[in-house]
Design a protein around this motif. Structure first.
Motif, PDB file in Angstrom:
ATOM      1  N   MET A   6       0.827  -1.199   0.000  1.00 22.63           N
ATOM      2  CA  MET A   6       0.000   0.000   0.000  1.00 22.63           C
ATOM      3  C   MET A   6       0.863   1.252   0.000  1.00 22.63           C
ATOM      4  SD  MET A   6      -3.222  -0.892  -0.046  1.00 22.63           S
ATOM      5  CE  MET A   6      -4.097   0.510   0.584  1.00 22.63           C
ATOM      6  N   ALA A   7       2.074   1.153   0.657  1.00 22.96           N
ATOM      7  CA  ALA A   7       2.942   2.323   0.750  1.00 22.96           C
ATOM      8  C   ALA A   7       3.754   2.520  -0.510  1.00 22.96           C
ATOM      9  CB  ALA A   7       3.868   2.209   1.964  1.00 22.96           C
ATOM     10  N   ALA A   8       4.023   1.461  -1.240  1.00 23.96           N
ATOM     11  CA  ALA A   8       4.859   1.551  -2.433  1.00 23.96           C
ATOM     12  C   ALA A   8       4.114   2.257  -3.556  1.00 23.96           C
ATOM     13  CB  ALA A   8       5.292   0.154  -2.871  1.00 23.96           C
ATOM     14  N   SER A   9       4.904   2.836  -4.468  1.00 25.84           N
ATOM     15  CA  SER A   9       4.299   3.537  -5.610  1.00 25.84           C
ATOM     16  C   SER A   9       3.565   2.582  -6.532  1.00 25.84           C
ATOM     17  CB  SER A   9       5.387   4.281  -6.397  1.00 25.84           C
ATOM     18  OG  SER A   9       6.376   3.362  -6.864  1.00 25.84           O
ATOM     19  N   SER A  10       3.922   1.311  -6.469  1.00 27.31           N
ATOM     20  CA  SER A  10       3.248   0.329  -7.321  1.00 27.31           C
ATOM     21  C   SER A  10       1.920  -0.131  -6.749  1.00 27.31           C
ATOM     22  CB  SER A  10       4.156  -0.889  -7.519  1.00 27.31           C
ATOM     23  OG  SER A  10       4.448  -1.479  -6.257  1.00 27.31           O
ATOM     24  N   GLY A  11       1.549   0.402  -5.551  1.00 20.70           N
ATOM     25  CA  GLY A  11       0.302  -0.037  -4.913  1.00 20.70           C
ATOM     26  C   GLY A  11      -0.907   0.773  -5.298  1.00 20.70           C
ATOM     27  N   ARG A  12      -0.808   1.475  -6.453  1.00 16.52           N
ATOM     28  CA  ARG A  12      -1.960   2.269  -6.862  1.00 16.52           C
ATOM     29  C   ARG A  12      -3.160   1.399  -7.201  1.00 16.52           C
ATOM     30  NH1 ARG A  12       0.488   6.069 -11.348  1.00 16.52           N
ATOM     31  NH2 ARG A  12       1.563   4.097 -11.787  1.00 16.52           N
ATOM     32  N   GLY A  13      -2.951   0.146  -7.618  1.00 20.60           N
ATOM     33  CA  GLY A  13      -4.064  -0.756  -7.908  1.00 20.60           C
ATOM     34  C   GLY A  13      -4.877  -1.059  -6.666  1.00 20.60           C
ATOM     35  N   LEU A  14      -4.167  -1.266  -5.536  1.00 21.99           N
ATOM     36  CA  LEU A  14      -4.898  -1.521  -4.287  1.00 21.99           C
ATOM     37  C   LEU A  14      -5.668  -0.285  -3.843  1.00 21.99           C
ATOM     38  CD1 LEU A  14      -2.158  -3.498  -2.291  1.00 21.99           C
ATOM     39  CD2 LEU A  14      -3.910  -4.381  -3.839  1.00 21.99           C
ATOM     40  N   GLN A  15      -5.025   0.884  -3.998  1.00 23.65           N
ATOM     41  CA  GLN A  15      -5.725   2.121  -3.648  1.00 23.65           C
ATOM     42  C   GLN A  15      -6.970   2.327  -4.526  1.00 23.65           C
ATOM     43  OE1 GLN A  15      -5.091   3.926  -1.124  1.00 23.65           O
ATOM     44  NE2 GLN A  15      -3.009   3.292  -0.511  1.00 23.65           N
TER      45      GLN A  15
END
Length: 647
Positions: free
Chosen positions: A601-610
């Motif tokens: 969630m903190a990583a920049s790649s976690g935009r899908g979860l957001q």
């Protein structure tokens, strides 16, 4: 739909009704009709003499004509003694009376045809009436009650057993009439014969002269009481109150026919005399209401005359001590007042009110009927005539009944016309509403299409558009392999398919929506070697599930499965559904290597979860991730009812 009988059918019903009334009338006449007999004797000649007396006295039990003075005079019946109308108004002395004796012979009647009866159409006096058969008193009528000297009651005396030989007729009939000097004495011709032969004549005269007027007066009074109760509910329509007053005064005017009423003789005279003036006054006010003219001078004259007559004739005031003596003069005043009301009211209503003309004609007829009564009462016409004034109630009832009938029919016509106008206006309004509804539906349809177009454009711009632009830039820059480009294009194609699937009708069924997603994902899963376990159960319908919400759910589930395929190296994916916490759960589990939720969630790649969380919040749902000993469990919770829908 209102039923209306055809004119021909209505005419047939009218003819049948008249025929039925005729049959009833024939039956009544047959039941009380005149039976002819050879034993009937019509006595039109008699002997007559008058004796002075010092007052009214009780008739003796026996009286022979031989004991009377031999001062007999031959007369013809009917007998109507002349009077002086003006002199009787000034004569107030009642200390001196007279006794009129009438002797009748009965020769020519056969023996053995009895029992016998004596019948006469009318006998008038203001004292006691006594009838002797062969010297024995067989009938006595003392005029002390409100019967007014039996002028409206025919003479009927049964002579059972009073003949010389049982059923033999009496040889002589002697009548004793007591009266004052100013009394209007009269006697019709007499009939003697068997009771059965004369009963029909007496019954018919009794019915037509007393019982029928009493029935008409009672019916008029009943309708008047009904009008009074109508006026209680409709106080602004004074016509109903006037109609009640009219029926009440007519009823009091006919007190002669309700001999059983407990009315003292003086007050009986006062009521019957003054009710005639009240009747004329009420008719005047009724006419005034119909033609709309005030007629102040006539109104004052009618009110003053009625009030003055009522005051001077009140018992106990001693203004007029003997009302019956001045009654003919008072009736003459009433006739003149009625004529004035009739003429002035008729002229005033001639061009203003057809109903007023009808009432004027009716009161004119009643005045004429009253004049015939006045002539009969004062011996200007034969005492065998009829008191036509007894039918003034019928004439008044008919006139005002026609008046009320016309108003009733007119009111029904107005109601029907109003209903027709309302129905027409309703049809026009319905047509306008239908046109407005069609326009609103068209506007709503166009607005829905526009909103859906905007949504699709926004979705394609945010999802498919951005992916294609990234792929184009990567290809143009040469920094992306063919496999990567192919994967991006497949993702764009899946995204386009999801957008189209969200537009399919699912009727608020989440399982149908998930089945559509399964149909789209199974070919892709088979190419990766990942097996899919579909463990769903029946769920209640989600009423809020529209195309926009369906697309959010599809993208959330697709994003979860895509993350499993890209990052977890799982060989199996299990999809299930369940109920809980006031909503439904969509659970997706895998047997991969798992991941750290917080880091992702903190990583920049976690935009899908957001994006998953953002989409879930937009439909009032929640998403959560739970690490398993082997793999990860993703849960999407959806409410059964949205907050806006519940409100």
């Amino acid at each position: 739909m209102n039923y209306r009988p055809a004119p021909f059918f209505a005419s047939v019903v009218l003819v049948l009704s008249i025929a039925l009334l005729g049959i009833i009338g024939v039956y009544l006449v047959g039941a009380t009709g005149v039976r002819q007999s050879d034993a009937l004797l019509h006595m039109t000649h008699a002997d007559w003499q008058v004796q002075d007396a010092s007052g009214f006295s009780t008739p003796p039990a026996r009286q022979d004509s031989g004991a009377l003075p031999h001062d007999w005079k031959k007369i013809e019946l009917p007998l109507a003694l002349p009077i002086a109308l003006l002199s009787q108004a000034g004569n107030t002395s009642t200390s001196t009376t007279r006794t009129t004796w009438i002797r009748l012979g009965t020769r020519g009647l056969p023996a053995g045809a009895g029992p016998w009866a004596l019948y006469g159409a009318r006998i008038k006096t203001d004292g006691t009436i006594a009838v002797y058969a062969d010297g024995q008193l067989v009938h006595r009528a003392q005029q002390s009650g409100p019967l007014w000297n039996s002028t409206r009651t025919p003479l009927w005396v049964q002579l059972d057993g009073h003949g010389a030989g049982g059923n033999a007729p009496p040889a002589e009939i002697l009548l004793r009439l007591e009266h004052t000097h100013s009394a209007q004495v009269a006697l019709s011709s007499l009939w003697i014969g068997p009771v059965d032969a004369l009963r029909g004549r007496h019954g018919m005269r009794q019915w037509l002269q007393q019982e029928l007027p009493a029935m008409l007066g009672a019916a008029f009074m009943a309708v008047g009481v009904f009008a009074l109760f109508v006026w209680f509910r409709r106080r602004d329509e004074t016509g109903y109150l006037l109609f009640f007053n009219l029926s009440a005064t007519s009823f009091m005017r006919g007190l002669h026919f309700y001999v059983g009423l407990p009315v003292l003789n003086d007050w009986f005279a006062w009521l019957t005399v003054n009710s005639l003036f009240w009747l004329v006054m009420v008719v005047h006010f009724f006419l005034r209401q119909l033609h709309g003219r005030q007629l102040v001078w006539l109104t004052r004259g009618v009110v003053v005359t009625t009030t003055a007559i009522g005051i001077v004739t009140i018992p106990g005031l001693a203004i007029v001590q003997n009302t019956p003596q001045v009654t003919p003069l008072i009736y003459a005043i009433a006739a003149m007042m009625g004529t004035a009301v009739c003429l002035v009211g008729g002229v005033s209503a001639w061009r203003r009110s057809s109903e007023g003309r009808l009432v004027a004609v009716g009161i004119g007829v009643c005045v004429l009927l009253g004049v015939t009564d006045w002539l009969l009462q004062n011996n200007f016409i034969s005492p065998e005539g009829w008191y036509l004034g007894a039918y003034t109630n019928a004439a008044t009832f008919i006139v005002f009944g026609v008046l009320m009938y016309r108003r009733y029919v007119h009111a029904i016509g107005e109601v029907e016309e109003l209903n027709a106008n309302l129905a027409h206006r309703l049809q026009v309004r319905e047509a306008e509403l239908e046109l407005s509804h069609r326009r609103l539906r068209e506007v709503e349809r166009l607005q829905t299409i526009s909103d859906e177009r905007q949504r699709l454009m926004q979705d394609m711009h945010d999802g498919l558009g951005s992916s294609l632009i990234s792929a184009i830039r990567s290809v143009e820059g040469g920094g992306m392999s063919d496999d990567k480009v192919s994967q991006i294009l497949k993702s764009c194609l899946d995204d386009l398919k999801l957008t189209l699937d969200s537009l399919e009708p699912i009727e608020a069924d989440l399982l149908v929506l998930l089945a559509t997603l399964r149909y789209r994902l199974e070919p892709r899963l088979e190419g990766t070697g990942v097996s899919l376990r579909w463990e769903v159960q029946e769920l209640p319908a989600l009423e809020w599930l529209d195309p926009s919400s369906a697309l959010h759910i599809l993208r959330i589930v697709q994003e979860s499965i895509s993350n499993i395929l890209r990052h977890t190296r799982a060989t199996e994916i299990r999809v299930g559904t369940s109920l809980g916490d006031g909503g439904v759960r969509v659970t997706i589990e895998d047997n991969g290597q798992g991941f750290d939720i917080d880091k992702a969630m903190a990583a920049s790649s976690g935009r899908g979860l957001q994006n998953q969380r953002r989409r879930a919040r937009s439909i009032n749902g929640t998403v959560s991730w739970e690490p398993l000993p082997r793999g990860t469990r993703f849960v999407l919770w959806l409410p059964l009812r949205r907050q806006a829908q519940a409100a």
